[in-house]
Design a protein around this motif. Structure first.
Motif, PDB file in Angstrom:
ATOM      1  N   ASP A  81       0.805  -1.220   0.000  1.00  0.00           N
ATOM      2  CA  ASP A  81       0.000   0.000   0.000  1.00  0.00           C
ATOM      3  C   ASP A  81       0.839   1.273   0.000  1.00  0.00           C
ATOM      4  O   ASP A  81       1.792   1.410   0.780  1.00  0.00           O
ATOM      5  N   PRO A  83       0.746   5.792  -0.139  1.00  0.00           N
ATOM      6  CA  PRO A  83       0.107   6.845   0.660  1.00  0.00           C
ATOM      7  C   PRO A  83      -1.050   7.569  -0.021  1.00  0.00           C
ATOM      8  O   PRO A  83      -1.779   8.309   0.642  1.00  0.00           O
ATOM      9  N   ARG A  87      -4.561   3.839  -2.348  1.00  0.00           N
ATOM     10  CA  ARG A  87      -3.349   3.115  -1.912  1.00  0.00           C
ATOM     11  C   ARG A  87      -2.291   2.999  -2.982  1.00  0.00           C
ATOM     12  O   ARG A  87      -1.521   2.046  -3.035  1.00  0.00           O
ATOM     13  N   SER A  88      -2.256   3.989  -3.855  1.00  0.00           N
ATOM     14  CA  SER A  88      -1.220   3.972  -4.884  1.00  0.00           C
ATOM     15  C   SER A  88      -0.040   4.843  -4.455  1.00  0.00           C
ATOM     16  O   SER A  88      -0.092   5.562  -3.452  1.00  0.00           O
ATOM     17  N   TRP A  89       1.011   4.752  -5.273  1.00  0.00           N
ATOM     18  CA  TRP A  89       2.254   5.495  -5.057  1.00  0.00           C
ATOM     19  C   TRP A  89       2.400   6.534  -6.150  1.00  0.00           C
ATOM     20  O   TRP A  89       2.117   6.245  -7.322  1.00  0.00           O
ATOM     21  N   LEU A  98       0.078   1.270  -8.584  1.00  0.00           N
ATOM     22  CA  LEU A  98      -0.332   0.243  -7.636  1.00  0.00           C
ATOM     23  C   LEU A  98       0.728  -0.863  -7.655  1.00  0.00           C
ATOM     24  O   LEU A  98       1.209  -1.236  -8.725  1.00  0.00           O
TER      25      LEU A  98
END
Ligand code: CDP
Length: 149
Positions: A81, A83, A87-89, A98
């Protein structure tokens, strides 16, 4: 009709990647892949993956990218997960990503497309390669899951 149900509401395009490990429960090795392009990213190491196409789900895209780029079939494990909402980066301004843990169930990872080298990194060597800036915090998050190599 909503043709892009998987796109993030941020307007950024969605990318998926896998933290390919040797064991989902107690990983001791992580797969890194060195990009061949574009020139600004070439030579940087990443978690393998790529953009989600409009006609596929993120997990379909993940399986496709790993098959095309590394020649492997994987079993996908839990997400890693990030931030952002969903829940992607964050990957720069244009993309968000993801990430899932995955293990190889068929084939041997090879640099078939988009990479010129793949390397397994042991637990004490996760930062031995020059990760792309966007991937570095993800590897830092992954480190906690690793046992002794
Ligand atoms: O393979 P495809 O063209 O579908 O996508 P990509 O070029 O591999 O990924 C799209 C963008 O995501 C790249 O321009 C990279 O900046 C970024 N990316 C990343 O930063 N880290 C990864 N592990 C994968 C992609």
């Amino acid at each position: 009709m909503d043709l892009s149900p998987h796109l993030p509401s941020s307007g950024r395009a969605l990318v998926v990647a896998a933290a390919v490990v040797d064991d989902l429960r107690t990983p001791t090795r992580l797969l890194a892949a060195r990009r061949t392009g574009p020139s600004v990213l070439a030579g940087g190491w990443e978690l393998p993956g790529g953009k989600v196409e409009l006609d596929e789900t993120p997990l379909e895209a993940l399986h496709r990218e790993l098959r095309e780029e590394l020649g492997v079939v994987v079993e996908v494990g839990p997400p890693v997960d990030g931030p952002l909402p969903g829940r992607s980066w964050l990957l720069g301004e244009r993309y968000e990503m993801l990430v899932w843990l995955a293990v190889v169930v068929e084939g041997e990872p090879a640099a078939i497309e988009d990479h010129d080298e793949v390397r397994w990194l042991g637990a004490g060597h996760l930062f031995d390669v020059a990760w792309l800036p966007a991937d570095l915090p993800i590897v830092e998050r992954l480190e906690a899951r690793f046992g002794a190599s």
